[in-house]
Design a protein around this motif. Structure first.
Motif, PDB file in Angstrom:
ATOM      1  N   ARG A   1       7.157  -3.898  -8.736  1.00 22.15           N
ATOM      2  CA  ARG A   1       6.631  -2.964  -9.213  1.00 22.15           C
ATOM      3  C   ARG A   1       5.677  -2.553  -8.063  1.00 22.15           C
ATOM      4  O   ARG A   1       4.281  -1.678  -8.390  1.00 22.15           O
ATOM      5  N   GLY A   2       5.688  -2.849  -7.378  1.00 20.82           N
ATOM      6  CA  GLY A   2       4.973  -3.238  -6.379  1.00 20.82           C
ATOM      7  C   GLY A   2       3.469  -3.913  -6.096  1.00 20.82           C
ATOM      8  O   GLY A   2       2.649  -3.515  -4.960  1.00 20.82           O
ATOM      9  N   TYR A   3       4.383  -4.537  -6.540  1.00 22.95           N
ATOM     10  CA  TYR A   3       2.750  -5.498  -6.383  1.00 22.95           C
ATOM     11  C   TYR A   3       3.411  -7.426  -6.866  1.00 22.95           C
ATOM     12  O   TYR A   3       4.028  -7.726  -7.241  1.00 22.95           O
ATOM     13  N   MET A   4       2.761  -8.918  -6.153  1.00 24.46           N
ATOM     14  CA  MET A   4       3.397  -9.626  -6.483  1.00 24.46           C
ATOM     15  C   MET A   4       2.521 -11.231  -6.605  1.00 24.46           C
ATOM     16  O   MET A   4       1.825 -10.425  -6.082  1.00 24.46           O
ATOM     17  N   ARG A   5       2.760 -12.022  -7.150  1.00 24.10           N
ATOM     18  CA  ARG A   5       1.742 -13.241  -6.772  1.00 24.10           C
ATOM     19  C   ARG A   5       2.497 -13.979  -5.877  1.00 24.10           C
ATOM     20  O   ARG A   5       3.341 -14.033  -5.622  1.00 24.10           O
TER      21      ARG A   5
ATOM     22  N   PRO B   1       1.228  -1.142  -0.365  1.00 28.31           N
ATOM     23  CA  PRO B   1      -0.321  -0.155  -0.523  1.00 28.31           C
ATOM     24  C   PRO B   1       0.486   1.024  -0.269  1.00 28.31           C
ATOM     25  O   PRO B   1       0.190   2.336  -0.276  1.00 28.31           O
ATOM     26  N   ASP B   2       2.227   0.812   0.182  1.00 32.65           N
ATOM     27  CA  ASP B   2       2.956   2.449   0.758  1.00 32.65           C
ATOM     28  C   ASP B   2       3.938   2.710  -0.622  1.00 32.65           C
ATOM     29  O   ASP B   2       4.404   3.140  -0.707  1.00 32.65           O
ATOM     30  N   PHE B   3       3.780   1.638  -1.940  1.00 28.54           N
ATOM     31  CA  PHE B   3       4.430   2.094  -3.028  1.00 28.54           C
ATOM     32  C   PHE B   3       4.633   3.041  -3.556  1.00 28.54           C
ATOM     33  O   PHE B   3       3.107   3.398  -4.133  1.00 28.54           O
ATOM     34  N   LYS B   4       5.475   4.262  -4.290  1.00 26.31           N
ATOM     35  CA  LYS B   4       4.751   4.943  -4.895  1.00 26.31           C
ATOM     36  C   LYS B   4       5.274   4.536  -6.422  1.00 26.31           C
ATOM     37  O   LYS B   4       6.302   4.258  -6.963  1.00 26.31           O
ATOM     38  N   SER B   5       3.806   4.982  -7.335  1.00 28.00           N
ATOM     39  CA  SER B   5       4.022   3.862  -8.743  1.00 28.00           C
ATOM     40  C   SER B   5       5.378   5.146  -9.513  1.00 28.00           C
ATOM     41  O   SER B   5       4.350   6.144  -9.348  1.00 28.00           O
ATOM     42  N   GLY B   6       5.757   4.519 -10.652  1.00 29.86           N
ATOM     43  CA  GLY B   6       6.098   5.510 -11.342  1.00 29.86           C
ATOM     44  C   GLY B   6       6.382   5.000 -12.864  1.00 29.86           C
ATOM     45  O   GLY B   6       5.472   3.477 -12.655  1.00 29.86           O
TER      46      GLY B   6
END
Length: 377
Positions: free
Chosen positions: A312-316, A291-296
């Motif tokens: 990228r701030g998410y994973m399986r 939830p804290d990842f800053k996407s670019g």
């Protein structure tokens, strides 16, 4: 009909109490205490209540409800949850605030304490003799015992995740039944016992409208969910949240103990993986999002082996590992093992779905339909 009679009837309906004659009769049939004395005892010393007194107050003075009457209550709650957990929490919170000024002295706290006391006694009954509880946890991995020590004295505290589920899938009921069965087997495999297992929860949040736009990339959809997640979680400073569950208090929308340093997403891809005709549990996975990842903008690094993707701030995550290795890492080791490291550990696992941080376990896979690999202590 006199105005005061009309007001009393409205008050009774809002509080979901029986009429005065039935209420007086049910109290007399349950306890030798007067109503005011019963409410005071329940408010100040609920552990002194008899089982019958607990049931009376928990049932809001109703006794011997028929199956149809009990079913009506259950269906009312289920209808709210069917919209979303957020909708259920919002409506029940509003109802609680409406009821607050209508209670007699000590009544609101007495009913709340009776509900908590009923849960505590149910937990104690399910736990059985303490020696049996110790024997069960002795078979589990160390983190399971640590978790139980944390939450055993807080009957309302859960362990689990907030989850967004993409709507509109025709076989959703079949998928959710399969998912819940697989996670039930997972909790059995880690030897957490019935009592700790009963505290497990996947708390469904409302799927954000912004995530439904057709031209949305996966990054954009997860960004919309980050905003939705932050709007319903009582967010403490990040350094206070790492490795701990959400603490929302009475007005929070997410249950106490639900992890707040990650949330889950079940979309069509993960649903279809779960509904595979093979039924292999190691092929079932969900998305886990920081939830804290800053996407670019998406980036790749050129290496000697060629282009290399970045986190990228998410994973399986393999579905059953939600109740095992993944939960352990997010609850107890989030500072030293951030989600980016777990993503890297999953790079060589089948479907790139997280299994473990241990090198000898990352490649585990079996064709079992009940309990997957890397689960048993």
């Amino acid at each position: 009909m006199p105005l005061d009679t009309v007001w009393y009837e409205d008050r009774r309906r809002i509080l979901d109490f029986p009429g005065p004659e039935m209420q007086t009769a049910n109290i007399a049939a349950t306890t030798s205490l007067s109503k005011s004395t019963l409410l005071q005892r329940a408010s100040e010393s609920p552990e002194q209540l008899t089982h019958a007194e607990v049931d009376l107050l928990k049932g809001r003075y109703w006794l011997n409800l028929t199956q149809a009457e009990s079913g009506a209550r259950s269906r009312a709650g289920a209808a709210l949850v069917a919209v979303s957990q957020e909708h259920f929490d919002e409506i029940t919170s509003r109802l609680g605030k409406m009821r607050e000024p209508l209670y007699e002295e000590n009544e609101e706290r007495a009913i709340e304490n009776a509900e908590n006391q009923a849960w505590k006694r149910l937990v104690a009954l399910a736990m059985g003799p303490q020696d049996d509880a110790v024997a069960v946890l002795a078979k589990a991995r160390p983190w399971v015992g640590r978790l139980w020590d944390e939450i055993k004295d807080e009957p309302q505290r859960r362990w689990g995740y907030a989850v967004f589920i993409e709507p509109g899938y025709e076989q959703m009921d079949d998928y959710l039944s399969r998912r819940d069965a697989v996670l039930f087997h997972a909790r059995g495999a880690i030897c957490c016992g019935e009592t700790l297992g009963a505290r497990w929860k996947l708390q469904r949040l409302h799927w954000p409208v912004a995530a439904d736009e057709e031209d949305r990339t996966l990054d954009a959809k997860f960004n919309a969910m980050r905003e939705a997640f932050k709007s319903v979680v009582d967010r403490a400073p990040k350094e206070q949240r790492i490795g701990h569950g959400t603490k929302t208090g009475s007005d929070g929308l997410v249950d106490d103990g639900i992890l707040n340093n990650v949330f889950l997403v079940i979309d069509r891809d993960s649903i279809e993986a779960g509904m595979s005709v093979t039924g292999i549990v190691d092929d079932m996975w969900v998305w886990a999002v920081d939830p804290d990842f800053k996407s670019g903008p998406p980036l790749t690094k050129e290496t000697e082996e060629g282009p290399k993707e970045e986190f990228r701030g998410y994973m399986r995550v393999r579905l059953q590992q939600l109740a095992n290795n993944f939960f352990e890492q997010r609850h107890f080791h989030a500072e030293e093992q951030p989600l980016a490291r777990l993503w890297k550990a999953a790079a060589t696992s089948k479907n790139k779905a997280f299994v473990s941080v241990k090198e000898d376990e990352v490649g585990l896979w079996s064709d079992n339909r009940s309990i997957g690999s890397g689960m048993r202590p």
